[in-house]
Design an enzyme around this catalytic site. Structure first.
Site, short mmCIF file in Angstrom:
data_model
loop_
_atom_site.label_atom_id
_atom_site.label_comp_id
_atom_site.label_asym_id
_atom_site.label_seq_id
_atom_site.Cartn_x
_atom_site.Cartn_y
_atom_site.Cartn_z
N CYS A 83 0.84 -1.20 0.00
CA CYS A 83 0.00 0.00 0.00
C CYS A 83 0.87 1.25 0.00
O CYS A 83 1.74 1.39 0.86
CB CYS A 83 -0.88 -0.02 1.23
SG CYS A 83 -1.77 1.50 1.49
N CYS A 89 -1.20 5.80 7.10
CA CYS A 89 -2.48 5.25 7.56
C CYS A 89 -2.30 4.56 8.91
O CYS A 89 -1.28 3.95 9.17
CB CYS A 89 -2.99 4.27 6.51
SG CYS A 89 -4.45 3.36 7.00
N CYS A 92 -2.43 -0.51 9.01
CA CYS A 92 -1.42 -1.57 8.95
C CYS A 92 -0.09 -1.07 9.52
O CYS A 92 0.56 -0.25 8.92
CB CYS A 92 -1.18 -1.99 7.50
SG CYS A 92 -2.62 -2.72 6.73
N CYS A 175 -7.82 0.06 -0.61
CA CYS A 175 -7.09 -0.48 0.53
C CYS A 175 -6.65 -1.91 0.25
O CYS A 175 -7.42 -2.73 -0.24
CB CYS A 175 -7.99 -0.43 1.76
SG CYS A 175 -7.32 -1.29 3.18
N GLN A 300 -17.16 -11.39 12.45
CA GLN A 300 -15.70 -11.44 12.32
C GLN A 300 -15.28 -10.89 10.96
O GLN A 300 -15.93 -11.16 9.95
CB GLN A 300 -15.22 -12.87 12.47
CG GLN A 300 -15.46 -13.45 13.86
CD GLN A 300 -14.43 -12.99 14.86
OE1 GLN A 300 -13.46 -12.33 14.53
NE2 GLN A 300 -14.64 -13.34 16.11
N TYR A 329 -19.03 -14.99 26.35
CA TYR A 329 -18.66 -13.84 25.51
C TYR A 329 -18.95 -14.24 24.05
O TYR A 329 -18.07 -14.18 23.18
CB TYR A 329 -17.19 -13.47 25.66
CG TYR A 329 -16.73 -13.27 27.08
CD1 TYR A 329 -16.80 -12.01 27.69
CD2 TYR A 329 -16.22 -14.33 27.84
CE1 TYR A 329 -16.36 -11.82 28.99
CE2 TYR A 329 -15.79 -14.14 29.15
CZ TYR A 329 -15.85 -12.89 29.71
OH TYR A 329 -15.42 -12.70 31.00
N GLU A 350 -23.76 -13.40 26.43
CA GLU A 350 -23.23 -12.19 25.81
C GLU A 350 -23.91 -10.98 26.43
O GLU A 350 -25.11 -10.99 26.70
CB GLU A 350 -23.50 -12.25 24.28
CG GLU A 350 -23.43 -10.97 23.52
CD GLU A 350 -22.06 -10.29 23.55
OE1 GLU A 350 -21.03 -10.99 23.37
OE2 GLU A 350 -22.03 -9.07 23.76
N ASP A 399 -14.27 -16.41 25.03
CA ASP A 399 -13.66 -15.55 24.00
C ASP A 399 -13.85 -14.10 24.45
O ASP A 399 -14.60 -13.35 23.85
CB ASP A 399 -14.36 -15.81 22.65
CG ASP A 399 -13.74 -15.01 21.51
OD1 ASP A 399 -12.69 -14.36 21.72
OD2 ASP A 399 -14.32 -15.02 20.41
N CYS A 426 -7.88 -12.38 22.29
CA CYS A 426 -7.36 -11.34 21.40
C CYS A 426 -6.29 -10.51 22.10
O CYS A 426 -5.86 -9.49 21.59
CB CYS A 426 -8.50 -10.45 20.89
SG CYS A 426 -9.45 -9.71 22.20
N1 SAH Z 1 -17.16 -15.05 20.41
C1 SAH Z 1 -17.63 -14.00 19.57
C2 SAH Z 1 -17.31 -12.58 20.05
C3 SAH Z 1 -16.11 -12.36 20.88
S1 SAH Z 1 -15.74 -10.66 21.17
C4 SAH Z 1 -17.15 -14.23 18.15
O1 SAH Z 1 -16.25 -15.01 17.92
O2 SAH Z 1 -17.67 -13.60 17.25
C5 SAH Z 1 -16.09 -10.51 22.89
C6 SAH Z 1 -17.56 -10.35 23.20
O3 SAH Z 1 -17.72 -10.26 24.61
C7 SAH Z 1 -18.20 -9.07 22.64
O4 SAH Z 1 -19.31 -9.44 21.87
C8 SAH Z 1 -18.62 -8.29 23.90
O5 SAH Z 1 -19.84 -7.58 23.72
C9 SAH Z 1 -18.79 -9.37 24.92
N2 SAH Z 1 -18.65 -9.01 26.34
C10 SAH Z 1 -17.86 -8.06 26.88
N3 SAH Z 1 -17.92 -8.11 28.23
C11 SAH Z 1 -18.77 -9.13 28.56
C12 SAH Z 1 -19.20 -9.69 29.79
N4 SAH Z 1 -18.79 -9.21 30.97
N5 SAH Z 1 -20.04 -10.75 29.75
C13 SAH Z 1 -20.47 -11.26 28.56
N6 SAH Z 1 -20.08 -10.75 27.37
C14 SAH Z 1 -19.24 -9.71 27.36
#
Ligand code: SAH
Length: 471
Positions: A83, A89, A92, A175, A300, A329, A350, A399, A426
């Site tokens: 790029c 930017c 990246c 991009c 995603q 999550y 969630e 997650d 992450c």
């Molecule tokens: N597993 C999903 C999203 C993961 S991102 C996937 O793969 O698409 C993390 C997620 O946790 C987000 O959607 C966020 O809104 C949620 N989150 C954040 N704090 C939280 C909590 N205390 N309890 C439950 N969910 C929560």
């Protein structure tokens, strides 16, 4: 007195002073680190092994920041970014580093956190780490783009991306990590705006109309959504049919939407959407699971690598068909539905209600009746359910966002003592912190995989398999 402070005084460094140094290390924020006569300077846009001339931009007591002025001798790992505006930017930060080295760097970050913060032995981690899962072709992988629209210094209408840590737009409609079709879409919207004198939004005066152009592409279905985010409504778009006709020329166009955001805010999307043409959503698949995606849905951004990541999570969950699984999550239930293909029953949790609305819709869309979703904080819902039912799940998948799992949740997970825990992360630092707690008590780390979801950026995604042991 600290030796470094002394050295700075002795060196008498000044802002804008130019010095030469060799880059020896790289931070998780994506900055090279070199030392000038022992004094550490952080320099963006560099690669380990580069010999560079830099100009000091900021000095602190024990370290400073500098801007790259000239590469005296390139590192062997330096490549020319694809790029042309990669340096300006904010997106990246690693394009100047060969892709192999980027992967090596990300794997190293996870290894480093697990040993330093997690307290695991280096040899142990090396043995448990799988080879990093990179992309074969790490370009044009994103299925979602949000281009801010504005004016350049000469007053020309532009769209692009924000320069790092600012709101000034680096003009670029082509991009290198976005789906290729994004380029003609954005050009068509800009051409329509010019021809019909539709203004771009001006943050400072809170005036003008178009704030962002949002695109979403279903990589497996080819369906495309274009959403104009406006400081106003669709009614204010003169000759909107001309725009619709132009966008319809693009193969796969499925949904054209106006989202209204009239707030003075950094948030990109407002709450109200109006479908101008086509469907309210697009569809896409990850593996065999179909998802409906609206303009506001969380989905995603790298579907190809998401499939790799979720398949790893599923492999680590080692389901045989009779298991009870919690997916904490869970977002829009992407992992939950993946797990539900192989488990007896999955419960997803969630915090965001709209995400759970999507999750339930997607479960119905896929005719899955062995998933149930809860809205709320994982650290409140899970202990309450456990207290109420006393049921021990077989597997828990988490997650969490960057801050990791809440301590109360980790305690309940230890009480529930599932046979396996799959931790998708992450942020390797909070991952390591949480694994330390789990592995000190009842679990052993079996496997670690780094999956490169965000090539050329510093983000690191990994997944770990934990197994219960009697300690
Ligand atoms: N597993 C999903 C999203 C993961 S991102 C996937 O793969 O698409 C993390 C997620 O946790 C987000 O959607 C966020 O809104 C949620 N989150 C954040 N704090 C939280 C909590 N205390 N309890 C439950 N969910 C929560």
């Amino acid at each position: 007195m600290n030796e470094k402070v002394k050295s700075e005084k002795n060196l008498n460094l000044k802002k804008n002073q130019e010095v030469s140094l060799t880059i020896e290390d790289f931070t998780k924020e994506g900055e090279g680190l070199g030392k000038y006569q022992g004094f550490p300077l952080f320099v963006k846009d560099t690669v380990i092994g580069d010999e560079v001339k830099v100009s000091i931009t900021k000095l602190k007591k024990n370290y400073g920041y500098a801007r790259l002025v000239e590469i005296i001798k390139s590192s062997e790992d330096r490549v020319t970014p694809l790029c042309p505006v990669a340096r300006q930017c904010g997106g990246c930060k690693l394009q100047q580093i060969s892709y192999d080295k980027q992967l090596h760097f990300k794997k190293g970050l996870v290894e480093g956190c697990l040993t330093r913060i997690g307290g695991f032995e280096k040899e142990d981690i090396e043995q448990k780490m799988e080879p990093v899962y990179g992309m074969e072709e790490p370009w044009h992988y994103r299925n979602k783009a949000q281009f801010p629209v504005g004016y350049d210094k000469e007053g020309n209408l532009v769209a692009g991306f924000y320069a790092g840590r600012t709101h000034s737009i680096v003009a670029n409609t082509d991009c290198a990590i976005q789906a290729k079709v994004t380029h003609p879409i954005v050009e068509k919207v800009l051409a329509y705006m010019r021809e019909n004198k539709i203004s771009a939004y001006d943050e400072k005066n809170h005036s003008g109309l178009i704030r962002h152009i949002l695109t979403r592409v279903g990589f497996t279905t080819g369906e495309i959504m274009v959403c104009l985010i406006m400081n106003g409504t669709a009614k204010q778009l003169k000759n909107i049919n001309k725009l619709v006709d132009k966008l319809k020329e693009i193969e796969g166009m499925t949904s054209i939407i106006v989202n209204t955001n009239t707030d003075k805010t950094n948030k990109i999307l407002g709450l109200h959407c109006e479908t101008v043409w086509g469907q309210d959503y697009i569809e896409d698949y990850i593996g065999d699971i179909k998802y409906q995606i609206g303009p506001l849905s969380f989905y995603q951004v790298n579907p190809q690598q998401t499939k790799v990541l979720y398949s790893k999570a599923l492999e680590y969950a080692d389901l045989k068909g009779q298991e009870l699984v919690w997916d904490l999550y869970c977002g829009i239930g992407t992992i939950s539905l993946f797990l539900a293909q192989k488990a007896k029953q999955v419960y997803g949790v969630e915090i965001i209600k709209e995400a759970i609305d999507d999750a339930r819709r997607n479960a119905t869309l896929n005719h899955m009746d062995n998933v149930e979703f809860f809205v709320g904080k994982a650290e409140e819902i899970v202990p309450a359910q456990y207290e109420k039912t006393g049921i021990h799940p077989d597997v828990i998948v988490v997650d969490p966002p960057r801050k990791g799992c809440d301590a109360a949740l980790l305690n309940t997970m230890l009480d529930m003592a599932p046979e396996r825990i799959v931790y998708v992360s992450c942020d390797p630092a909070t991952l390591a912190r949480d694994l330390k707690i789990l592995c000190e008590e009842k679990y052993t780390l079996e496997k670690v995989a780094v999956v490169d979801q965000f090539s050329h950026s510093v983000h690191v995604e990994s997944v770990c398999a934990l197994k219960r042991v009697d300690k």
